[in-house]
Design a protein around this motif. Structure first.
Motif, PDB file in Angstrom:
ATOM      1  N   GLU A 153     -24.357  -8.652  17.519  1.00  0.00           N
ATOM      2  CA  GLU A 153     -24.745  -9.999  17.582  1.00  0.00           C
ATOM      3  C   GLU A 153     -24.821 -11.074  16.499  1.00  0.00           C
ATOM      4  OE1 GLU A 153     -28.739  -9.405  19.035  1.00  0.00           O
ATOM      5  OE2 GLU A 153     -28.086  -8.690  21.231  1.00  0.00           O
ATOM      6  N   SER A 154     -24.483 -10.575  15.553  1.00  0.00           N
ATOM      7  CA  SER A 154     -24.789 -11.345  14.249  1.00  0.00           C
ATOM      8  C   SER A 154     -23.585 -12.053  14.033  1.00  0.00           C
ATOM      9  CB  SER A 154     -25.159 -10.579  12.960  1.00  0.00           C
ATOM     10  OG  SER A 154     -23.885  -9.756  12.604  1.00  0.00           O
ATOM     11  N   GLY A 155     -22.160 -11.681  14.791  1.00  0.00           N
ATOM     12  CA  GLY A 155     -20.963 -12.082  14.697  1.00  0.00           C
ATOM     13  C   GLY A 155     -20.265 -11.805  13.505  1.00  0.00           C
ATOM     14  N   ARG A 156     -20.845 -10.704  12.765  1.00  0.00           N
ATOM     15  CA  ARG A 156     -20.314 -10.451  11.461  1.00  0.00           C
ATOM     16  C   ARG A 156     -19.629  -9.026  11.416  1.00  0.00           C
ATOM     17  NH1 ARG A 156     -24.029 -11.504   6.148  1.00  0.00           N
ATOM     18  NH2 ARG A 156     -21.932 -10.792   5.485  1.00  0.00           N
ATOM     19  N   TRP A 157     -19.556  -8.652  12.755  1.00  0.00           N
ATOM     20  CA  TRP A 157     -18.880  -7.328  13.035  1.00  0.00           C
ATOM     21  C   TRP A 157     -17.235  -7.478  12.488  1.00  0.00           C
ATOM     22  CZ3 TRP A 157     -20.453  -2.428  13.462  1.00  0.00           C
ATOM     23  CH2 TRP A 157     -19.674  -1.517  14.060  1.00  0.00           C
ATOM     24  N   PRO A 158     -16.749  -6.453  11.762  1.00  0.00           N
ATOM     25  CA  PRO A 158     -15.506  -6.958  11.205  1.00  0.00           C
ATOM     26  C   PRO A 158     -14.517  -6.573  12.268  1.00  0.00           C
ATOM     27  CG  PRO A 158     -16.216  -4.842  10.303  1.00  0.00           C
ATOM     28  CD  PRO A 158     -17.260  -5.449  11.030  1.00  0.00           C
ATOM     29  N   VAL A 159     -13.276  -7.130  12.452  1.00  0.00           N
ATOM     30  CA  VAL A 159     -11.912  -6.861  13.199  1.00  0.00           C
ATOM     31  C   VAL A 159     -10.774  -6.752  12.044  1.00  0.00           C
ATOM     32  CG1 VAL A 159     -10.310  -7.550  14.710  1.00  0.00           C
ATOM     33  CG2 VAL A 159     -12.487  -8.146  15.219  1.00  0.00           C
ATOM     34  N   ARG A 160     -10.227  -5.604  11.907  1.00  0.00           N
ATOM     35  CA  ARG A 160      -9.225  -5.207  10.970  1.00  0.00           C
ATOM     36  C   ARG A 160      -8.113  -6.012  11.209  1.00  0.00           C
ATOM     37  NH1 ARG A 160     -10.835  -0.051  12.736  1.00  0.00           N
ATOM     38  NH2 ARG A 160      -8.519   0.204  13.685  1.00  0.00           N
ATOM     39  N   ARG A 161      -7.538  -6.477  10.211  1.00  0.00           N
ATOM     40  CA  ARG A 161      -6.289  -7.163  10.213  1.00  0.00           C
ATOM     41  C   ARG A 161      -5.091  -6.080   9.964  1.00  0.00           C
ATOM     42  NH1 ARG A 161      -6.786 -11.730   5.955  1.00  0.00           N
ATOM     43  NH2 ARG A 161      -7.458 -10.080   4.672  1.00  0.00           N
ATOM     44  N   SER A 162      -3.869  -6.629  10.346  1.00  0.00           N
ATOM     45  CA  SER A 162      -2.801  -5.522  10.333  1.00  0.00           C
ATOM     46  C   SER A 162      -2.483  -5.407   8.611  1.00  0.00           C
ATOM     47  CB  SER A 162      -1.531  -6.222  10.751  1.00  0.00           C
ATOM     48  OG  SER A 162      -1.163  -7.489  10.292  1.00  0.00           O
ATOM     49  N   THR A 163      -3.018  -6.502   7.858  1.00  0.00           N
ATOM     50  CA  THR A 163      -2.633  -6.123   6.289  1.00  0.00           C
ATOM     51  C   THR A 163      -3.678  -4.974   5.775  1.00  0.00           C
ATOM     52  OG1 THR A 163      -4.106  -7.998   5.975  1.00  0.00           O
ATOM     53  CG2 THR A 163      -1.873  -8.647   6.020  1.00  0.00           C
ATOM     54  N   ASN A 164      -4.666  -4.679   6.794  1.00  0.00           N
ATOM     55  CA  ASN A 164      -5.574  -3.733   6.176  1.00  0.00           C
ATOM     56  C   ASN A 164      -4.851  -2.392   6.165  1.00  0.00           C
ATOM     57  OD1 ASN A 164      -7.465  -5.567   5.704  1.00  0.00           O
ATOM     58  ND2 ASN A 164      -8.706  -4.905   7.434  1.00  0.00           N
ATOM     59  N   ARG A 165      -3.676  -2.197   6.909  1.00  0.00           N
ATOM     60  CA  ARG A 165      -3.127  -0.950   6.768  1.00  0.00           C
ATOM     61  C   ARG A 165      -1.905  -0.897   5.937  1.00  0.00           C
ATOM     62  NH1 ARG A 165      -3.112  -0.626  13.497  1.00  0.00           N
ATOM     63  NH2 ARG A 165      -5.163  -0.570  13.941  1.00  0.00           N
ATOM     64  N   SER A 166      -1.438   0.184   5.436  1.00  0.00           N
ATOM     65  CA  SER A 166      -0.464   0.208   4.611  1.00  0.00           C
ATOM     66  C   SER A 166       0.294   1.896   4.631  1.00  0.00           C
ATOM     67  CB  SER A 166      -0.948   0.369   3.222  1.00  0.00           C
ATOM     68  OG  SER A 166       0.044   0.567   2.177  1.00  0.00           O
ATOM     69  N   ASP A 167       1.797   1.478   4.588  1.00  0.00           N
ATOM     70  CA  ASP A 167       2.301   2.829   4.412  1.00  0.00           C
ATOM     71  C   ASP A 167       2.234   3.672   3.216  1.00  0.00           C
ATOM     72  OD1 ASP A 167       3.479   2.111   6.799  1.00  0.00           O
ATOM     73  OD2 ASP A 167       5.064   0.927   6.097  1.00  0.00           O
ATOM     74  N   THR A 168       1.582   3.135   2.292  1.00  0.00           N
ATOM     75  CA  THR A 168       1.522   4.000   1.191  1.00  0.00           C
ATOM     76  C   THR A 168       0.105   4.763   1.273  1.00  0.00           C
ATOM     77  OG1 THR A 168       0.235   2.373  -0.152  1.00  0.00           O
ATOM     78  CG2 THR A 168       2.876   2.053  -0.279  1.00  0.00           C
ATOM     79  N   ILE A 169      -0.007   5.798   0.217  1.00  0.00           N
ATOM     80  CA  ILE A 169      -1.235   6.475   0.654  1.00  0.00           C
ATOM     81  C   ILE A 169      -2.535   5.953  -0.167  1.00  0.00           C
ATOM     82  CG2 ILE A 169      -2.565   8.775  -0.291  1.00  0.00           C
ATOM     83  CD1 ILE A 169       0.380  10.029  -0.353  1.00  0.00           C
ATOM     84  N   THR A 170      -2.298   5.178  -1.197  1.00  0.00           N
ATOM     85  CA  THR A 170      -3.141   4.297  -2.151  1.00  0.00           C
ATOM     86  C   THR A 170      -3.380   2.950  -1.580  1.00  0.00           C
ATOM     87  OG1 THR A 170      -2.001   3.700  -3.930  1.00  0.00           O
ATOM     88  CG2 THR A 170      -3.142   6.105  -4.053  1.00  0.00           C
ATOM     89  N   GLY A 171      -2.429   2.519  -1.070  1.00  0.00           N
ATOM     90  CA  GLY A 171      -2.389   1.220  -0.498  1.00  0.00           C
ATOM     91  C   GLY A 171      -1.853   0.161  -1.772  1.00  0.00           C
ATOM     92  N   MET A 172      -1.546   0.865  -2.504  1.00  0.00           N
ATOM     93  CA  MET A 172      -1.156   0.012  -4.036  1.00  0.00           C
ATOM     94  C   MET A 172       0.410   0.258  -4.126  1.00  0.00           C
ATOM     95  SD  MET A 172      -2.311   0.205  -7.759  1.00  0.00           S
ATOM     96  CE  MET A 172      -4.087  -0.161  -7.442  1.00  0.00           C
ATOM     97  N   VAL A 173       0.912  -0.931  -4.303  1.00  0.00           N
ATOM     98  CA  VAL A 173       2.537  -0.836  -4.595  1.00  0.00           C
ATOM     99  C   VAL A 173       2.778  -1.307  -5.910  1.00  0.00           C
ATOM    100  CG1 VAL A 173       4.922  -1.609  -3.824  1.00  0.00           C
ATOM    101  CG2 VAL A 173       3.032  -1.172  -2.199  1.00  0.00           C
ATOM    102  N   LEU A 174       3.136  -0.172  -6.855  1.00  0.00           N
ATOM    103  CA  LEU A 174       3.417  -0.679  -8.185  1.00  0.00           C
ATOM    104  C   LEU A 174       4.774  -1.154  -8.575  1.00  0.00           C
ATOM    105  CD1 LEU A 174       1.569   2.527  -9.570  1.00  0.00           C
ATOM    106  CD2 LEU A 174       0.730   0.127  -9.514  1.00  0.00           C
TER     107      LEU A 174
END
Length: 294
Positions: free
Chosen positions: A273-294
């Motif tokens: 009801e607060s309007g703050r419930w999150p919707v994940r964006r595609s950028t939240n997903r990653s093909d790496t395990i940690t999400g970090m690309v070095l």
């Protein structure tokens, strides 16, 4: 008690308790509107709580033709109750069979849902188990046709995912078992054949689920093993979904862990009801395990 008539002529009995923002509760196969008493007593303090008996569950009508029962029809029946009660949008909470209906309602009528709570939904959905589940639905329907409701209740109520309820709350379990014995054998048999047996696998709905942005809570008991993997899939597939698991709890979450169920669902509804419930964006997903690309 009020009566909503569906477009195919079925009368559905429903009740409204309290006032305020509406919450619709959709019961499981082995329950009925009485199953939500613990939620109505709690949420009725602040919300308008709507409970109803699905088709096949007296005092709602019990159509004799199994073709009048389906997953799509279960969704339309929720909408019929909402329309008759003059409810445009509501928080919608369902358990098991009711959870499937709530999820499908979110896909078909996202504009009617303020939020979706999908609890204990997953039986028969796992890849490779659909045929087995369909056979079990047919066996269950045959047993209902050949035996008394008392015999069915005694057998069906002691499935592995319901035993935690029996162990933790013997008195509550006995009440649940007695209420199950009061159901219509014809209504339950037709529900098995028309709704349970023929509903699509959740895994076949991934593309549709990926477009769902209504705030969604997936809620399971950790002993309800048939729902755990589907719950993880739903969490991953639905951009607006969160997953909560109640420890040492089986299938009938709202009964055996009522306080925890009410707390989790209550906090979810407030966030939605607060309007703050999150919707994940595609950028939240990653093909790496940690999400970090070095």
């Amino acid at each position: 008690m009020s009566i909503a008539k569906t477009d195919d002529g079925v009368n559905l009995h429903y009740e409204i308790t309290g006032s305020g923002t509406p919450i619709i509760f959709v019961h499981e196969f082995a329950g009925d509107m009485r199953s939500w008493e613990g939620q109505v007593r709690h949420f009725g303090r602040w919300y308008s709580c709507v409970t109803f008996n699905a088709r096949g569950y007296p005092p709602s009508d019990v159509p004799a033709d199994p073709n009048m029962y389906s997953q799509a029809r279960a969704v339309e029946d929720v909408i019929a109750v909402m329309d008759h009660a003059g409810i445009d949008r509501a928080h919608i909470v369902g358990l098991s069979m009711g959870g499937f209906a709530v999820l499908h309602l979110g896909l078909s009528y996202p504009d009617r849902a303020m939020s979706l709570c999908v609890a204990g939904a997953g039986y028969g959905a796992e890849p490779g188990r659909k045929t087995l589940f369909q056979k079990e639905s047919e066996t269950t329907a045959a047993f209902l046709s050949a035996n008394s409701m008392e015999a069915f209740a005694a057998k069906y109520s002691v499935g592995p995912a319901r035993l935690p309820f029996k162990a933790s709350d013997p008195r509550g379990f006995a009440e649940f078992q007695q209420q199950l014995a009061e159901h219509s054998a014809l209504g339950l048999a037709n529900t098995q054949l028309g709704v349970q047996r023929l509903r699509p696998s959740l895994y076949d709905l991934k593309d549709d689920l990926s477009k769902l942005t209504v705030p969604t809570l997936i809620l399971n008991g950790d002993v309800d093993t048939s729902c755990l993997e589907p719950g993880l899939m739903l969490k991953a597939a639905i951009p607006s979904a969160a997953l909560s698991v109640v420890p040492n709890c089986g299938h009938t979450i709202n009964l055996e862990a009522a306080d925890e169920f009410n707390r989790i669902v209550g906090e979810f509804i407030v966030q939605a009801e607060s309007g703050r419930w999150p919707v994940r964006r595609s950028t939240n997903r990653s093909d790496t395990i940690t999400g970090m690309v070095l």
